[in-house]
Design a protein around this motif. Structure first.
Motif, PDB file in Angstrom:
ATOM      1  N   MET A 242      35.172  38.378  -6.031  1.00  0.00           N
ATOM      2  CA  MET A 242      34.462  37.405  -6.859  1.00  0.00           C
ATOM      3  C   MET A 242      35.115  36.028  -6.789  1.00  0.00           C
ATOM      4  SD  MET A 242      31.797  38.872  -8.188  1.00  0.00           S
ATOM      5  CE  MET A 242      31.674  39.661  -6.555  1.00  0.00           C
ATOM      6  N   ALA A 243      36.452  35.988  -6.707  1.00  0.00           N
ATOM      7  CA  ALA A 243      37.143  34.707  -6.601  1.00  0.00           C
ATOM      8  C   ALA A 243      36.816  34.016  -5.279  1.00  0.00           C
ATOM      9  CB  ALA A 243      38.645  34.911  -6.734  1.00  0.00           C
ATOM     10  N   ALA A 244      36.759  34.781  -4.181  1.00  0.00           N
ATOM     11  CA  ALA A 244      36.398  34.197  -2.886  1.00  0.00           C
ATOM     12  C   ALA A 244      34.954  33.705  -2.886  1.00  0.00           C
ATOM     13  CB  ALA A 244      36.610  35.232  -1.780  1.00  0.00           C
ATOM     14  N   LEU A 245      34.066  34.443  -3.517  1.00  0.00           N
ATOM     15  CA  LEU A 245      32.673  34.030  -3.598  1.00  0.00           C
ATOM     16  C   LEU A 245      32.527  32.768  -4.444  1.00  0.00           C
ATOM     17  CD1 LEU A 245      29.680  34.563  -3.032  1.00  0.00           C
ATOM     18  CD2 LEU A 245      29.649  36.063  -5.041  1.00  0.00           C
ATOM     19  N   PHE A 246      33.267  32.672  -5.527  1.00  0.00           N
ATOM     20  CA  PHE A 246      33.217  31.484  -6.372  1.00  0.00           C
ATOM     21  C   PHE A 246      33.705  30.256  -5.610  1.00  0.00           C
ATOM     22  CE2 PHE A 246      35.318  28.522  -9.255  1.00  0.00           C
ATOM     23  CZ  PHE A 246      34.307  28.269 -10.181  1.00  0.00           C
ATOM     24  N   LEU A 247      34.786  30.394  -4.844  1.00  0.00           N
ATOM     25  CA  LEU A 247      35.318  29.270  -4.083  1.00  0.00           C
ATOM     26  C   LEU A 247      34.325  28.818  -3.012  1.00  0.00           C
ATOM     27  CD1 LEU A 247      37.688  27.373  -3.520  1.00  0.00           C
ATOM     28  CD2 LEU A 247      38.648  29.127  -2.008  1.00  0.00           C
ATOM     29  N   ARG A 248      33.683  29.760  -2.365  1.00  0.00           N
ATOM     30  CA  ARG A 248      32.703  29.411  -1.326  1.00  0.00           C
ATOM     31  C   ARG A 248      31.516  28.667  -1.936  1.00  0.00           C
ATOM     32  NH1 ARG A 248      28.126  31.928   0.763  1.00  0.00           N
ATOM     33  NH2 ARG A 248      27.679  31.463   2.944  1.00  0.00           N
ATOM     34  N   GLN A 249      31.010  29.127  -3.054  1.00  0.00           N
ATOM     35  CA  GLN A 249      29.896  28.444  -3.699  1.00  0.00           C
ATOM     36  C   GLN A 249      30.301  27.069  -4.208  1.00  0.00           C
ATOM     37  OE1 GLN A 249      28.567  31.156  -6.707  1.00  0.00           O
ATOM     38  NE2 GLN A 249      27.357  32.393  -5.291  1.00  0.00           N
ATOM     39  N   GLN A 250      31.517  26.938  -4.676  1.00  0.00           N
ATOM     40  CA  GLN A 250      31.983  25.647  -5.164  1.00  0.00           C
ATOM     41  C   GLN A 250      32.097  24.637  -4.030  1.00  0.00           C
ATOM     42  OE1 GLN A 250      35.924  25.597  -6.875  1.00  0.00           O
ATOM     43  NE2 GLN A 250      35.251  24.207  -8.507  1.00  0.00           N
ATOM     44  N   GLN A 251      32.566  25.064  -2.871  1.00  0.00           N
ATOM     45  CA  GLN A 251      32.682  24.171  -1.734  1.00  0.00           C
ATOM     46  C   GLN A 251      31.321  23.725  -1.204  1.00  0.00           C
ATOM     47  OE1 GLN A 251      35.057  26.405   1.022  1.00  0.00           O
ATOM     48  NE2 GLN A 251      37.005  25.947  -0.017  1.00  0.00           N
ATOM     49  N   ARG A 252      30.315  24.579  -1.343  1.00  0.00           N
ATOM     50  CA  ARG A 252      28.973  24.241  -0.856  1.00  0.00           C
ATOM     51  C   ARG A 252      28.133  23.532  -1.919  1.00  0.00           C
ATOM     52  NH1 ARG A 252      27.357  27.137   3.711  1.00  0.00           N
ATOM     53  NH2 ARG A 252      25.188  27.071   3.018  1.00  0.00           N
ATOM     54  N   GLY A 253      28.740  23.189  -3.039  1.00  0.00           N
ATOM     55  CA  GLY A 253      28.028  22.465  -4.082  1.00  0.00           C
ATOM     56  C   GLY A 253      27.087  23.305  -4.905  1.00  0.00           C
ATOM     57  N   GLY A 254      27.286  24.606  -4.932  1.00  0.00           N
ATOM     58  CA  GLY A 254      26.395  25.480  -5.684  1.00  0.00           C
ATOM     59  C   GLY A 254      26.818  25.723  -7.109  1.00  0.00           C
ATOM     60  N   ILE A 255      27.934  25.146  -7.557  1.00  0.00           N
ATOM     61  CA  ILE A 255      28.421  25.345  -8.917  1.00  0.00           C
ATOM     62  C   ILE A 255      28.625  23.974  -9.546  1.00  0.00           C
ATOM     63  CG2 ILE A 255      30.313  26.220 -10.339  1.00  0.00           C
ATOM     64  CD1 ILE A 255      30.705  28.432  -8.327  1.00  0.00           C
ATOM     65  N   ILE A 256      28.123  23.791 -10.721  1.00  0.00           N
ATOM     66  CA  ILE A 256      28.239  22.535 -11.459  1.00  0.00           C
ATOM     67  C   ILE A 256      29.468  22.600 -12.346  1.00  0.00           C
ATOM     68  CG2 ILE A 256      27.132  21.011 -13.140  1.00  0.00           C
ATOM     69  CD1 ILE A 256      24.445  22.001 -12.129  1.00  0.00           C
ATOM     70  N   ASP A 257      30.338  21.621 -12.204  1.00  0.00           N
ATOM     71  CA  ASP A 257      31.531  21.531 -13.026  1.00  0.00           C
ATOM     72  C   ASP A 257      31.191  20.739 -14.286  1.00  0.00           C
ATOM     73  OD1 ASP A 257      34.007  21.443 -14.106  1.00  0.00           O
ATOM     74  OD2 ASP A 257      34.972  20.342 -12.482  1.00  0.00           O
ATOM     75  N   PRO A 258      31.217  21.346 -15.473  1.00  0.00           N
ATOM     76  CA  PRO A 258      30.856  20.594 -16.690  1.00  0.00           C
ATOM     77  C   PRO A 258      31.764  19.395 -16.939  1.00  0.00           C
ATOM     78  CG  PRO A 258      30.884  22.973 -17.100  1.00  0.00           C
ATOM     79  CD  PRO A 258      31.502  22.754 -15.757  1.00  0.00           C
ATOM     80  N   GLU A 259      33.046  19.514 -16.631  1.00  0.00           N
ATOM     81  CA  GLU A 259      33.953  18.392 -16.853  1.00  0.00           C
ATOM     82  C   GLU A 259      33.633  17.235 -15.921  1.00  0.00           C
ATOM     83  OE1 GLU A 259      37.920  19.766 -16.519  1.00  0.00           O
ATOM     84  OE2 GLU A 259      37.803  21.122 -18.261  1.00  0.00           O
ATOM     85  N   ALA A 260      33.347  17.548 -14.655  1.00  0.00           N
ATOM     86  CA  ALA A 260      33.002  16.480 -13.707  1.00  0.00           C
ATOM     87  C   ALA A 260      31.685  15.813 -14.084  1.00  0.00           C
ATOM     88  CB  ALA A 260      32.922  17.047 -12.287  1.00  0.00           C
ATOM     89  N   GLU A 261      30.719  16.615 -14.540  1.00  0.00           N
ATOM     90  CA  GLU A 261      29.452  16.017 -14.948  1.00  0.00           C
ATOM     91  C   GLU A 261      29.638  15.152 -16.183  1.00  0.00           C
ATOM     92  OE1 GLU A 261      26.704  16.125 -13.304  1.00  0.00           O
ATOM     93  OE2 GLU A 261      27.556  17.393 -11.746  1.00  0.00           O
ATOM     94  N   GLY A 262      30.561  15.513 -17.074  1.00  0.00           N
ATOM     95  CA  GLY A 262      30.819  14.700 -18.247  1.00  0.00           C
ATOM     96  C   GLY A 262      31.457  13.366 -17.905  1.00  0.00           C
ATOM     97  N   VAL A 263      32.320  13.363 -16.887  1.00  0.00           N
ATOM     98  CA  VAL A 263      32.963  12.116 -16.474  1.00  0.00           C
ATOM     99  C   VAL A 263      31.940  11.149 -15.886  1.00  0.00           C
ATOM    100  CG1 VAL A 263      34.634  11.133 -14.854  1.00  0.00           C
ATOM    101  CG2 VAL A 263      35.204  13.188 -16.129  1.00  0.00           C
ATOM    102  N   LYS A 264      30.936  11.685 -15.216  1.00  0.00           N
ATOM    103  CA  LYS A 264      29.935  10.817 -14.603  1.00  0.00           C
ATOM    104  C   LYS A 264      29.116  10.069 -15.645  1.00  0.00           C
ATOM    105  CE  LYS A 264      29.414  13.701 -10.501  1.00  0.00           C
ATOM    106  NZ  LYS A 264      28.511  14.552  -9.722  1.00  0.00           N
TER     107      LYS A 264
END
Length: 364
Positions: A242-264
């Protein structure tokens, strides 16, 4: 003459069918109580649906009835010469296999009794099944463990079953939460007349139970004998995948980071030094562009200085668009009176821009 005889025969058959159905309904009313039988008739007054709530046979001890089911029989035109349809609704305390077995036996009974009244036979068939299965099956909705021999369980008014100890813990926790929420309110909002009412954890219906007597019951056997949880090798391997799958999706832009979206969405002016060094977020979803556009618009609305700067940039861009056309006029000696280098200020650019716009709008 033959046609009249056929019509008379059909009328007599309909009368006999209606008489048999009416006679069967009257017999059911005499056997069952009024609150146990619900008969729905069509616009001609003929019964078309019969519903009844069936309980197991426990004599006069209704407290020992732990299961029940609602039997719904649809009477088609031509019944009893046509087989009716049977449905079992709202089974309580019965598992799916038992319900399917009762359904199958009821349908077979309807086929065997074609041409004869079958309602009473269906009720007796379902009651016999419930009597043999008069023990709650499934799981307790509080502890999620099943009912084993030796467990003390409780049946609510809505025919849901729980371990007595589990139900006491649930009601006590709900009452404690209710008291805490009441104490948070101002004194004038606290309603002393609105007393706590226990509800069923499954269907949310109001229930009445003696918490003190329920607490005296021992905990469920499965809860007492349950082993402590430990992370096994299989779970660790699943966590790694699951950790490897999460990292792969994060690199491909498939996961939204709430903190990053808040900074924007933070408001930054052009004087803010942090805005110049802000890193550009990688393209992930369309929400990024929308957030940037919303932040830019909101910044212009809140900061007049930023709005004025944006207006100057827009004017400069419009002047750049007119530069080729202006050079074309200069080449042919039109609209050029030797004032091209006169004034470099903002007001000069504004006047020059107005003249260009008037020239373009003048018909030739």
């Amino acid at each position: 003459m033959l046609c009249r005889w056929n019509k008379l025969t059909v009328s007599m058959m309909k009368f006999l069918v209606t008489y048999r159905v009416t006679d069967e309904v009257e017999a059911l009313k005499a056997i069952l109580l009024d609150d146990e039988l619900n008969i729905k008739a069509n616009e001609r007054g003929e019964p078309e649906c019969i519903e009844t709530l069936v309980f197991p046979s426990t004599g006069e001890d209704s407290q020992s009835q732990y299961v029940c089911v609602r039997l719904v029989v649809q009477l088609p035109p031509g019944y009893p010469d046509v087989s009716p349809s049977v449905n079992l609704r709202n089974p309580r305390g019965l598992d799916e296999d038992t319900v399917k077995l009762i359904q199958s036996d009821a349908e077979a009974k309807c086929k065997d009794f074609v041409g004869q009244p079958v309602m009473f036979e269906l009720i007796e068939l379902v009651r016999e099944h419930l009597t043999h299965s008069n023990l709650p099956t499934g799981q307790c909705a509080v502890c999620l463990y099943g009912f084993r021999e030796g467990d003390e369980f409780t049946k609510t008014e809505c025919y849901h079953h729980f371990h007595s100890h589990c139900l006491a813990a649930h009601v006590a926790a709900a009452e404690r939460y209710y008291r805490e929420e009441q104490e948070k309110l101002p004194q004038w909002q606290q309603d002393s007349t609105n007393k706590f009412q226990a509800i069923c954890p499954v269907c949310r219906e109001s229930i009445n139970c003696d918490v003190e007597s329920l607490w005296s019951a021992p905990p469920p056997i499965d809860v007492e004998t349950a082993t402590d949880f430990s992370v096994t090798a299989e779970l660790r391997e699943l966590q790694r995948q699951m950790a490897a799958l999460f990292l792969r999706q994060q690199q491909r832009g498939g996961i939204i980071d709430p903190e990053a979206e808040g900074v924007k969405m933070l408001l930054r002016t052009e004087d803010d030094p942090a805005a110049a060094t802000e890193e550009v977020s990688p393209p992930g979803t369309s929400l990024n562009a929308f957030a940037n556009q919303a932040a830019h618009t909101f910044t212009q609305m809140q900061h007049p200085q930023a709005k004025q700067t944006a207006q100057q940039q827009s004017e400069q861009s419009n002047l750049n668009q007119y530069q080729p056309r202006q050079s074309h006029h200069n080449h042919h000696g039109h609209n050029n009176h030797g004032h091209r280098n006169r004034g470099r200020g903002r007001a000069n650019y504004r006047r020059h821009f107005d003249r260009m716009r008037q020239t373009e709008s003048t018909p030739r």
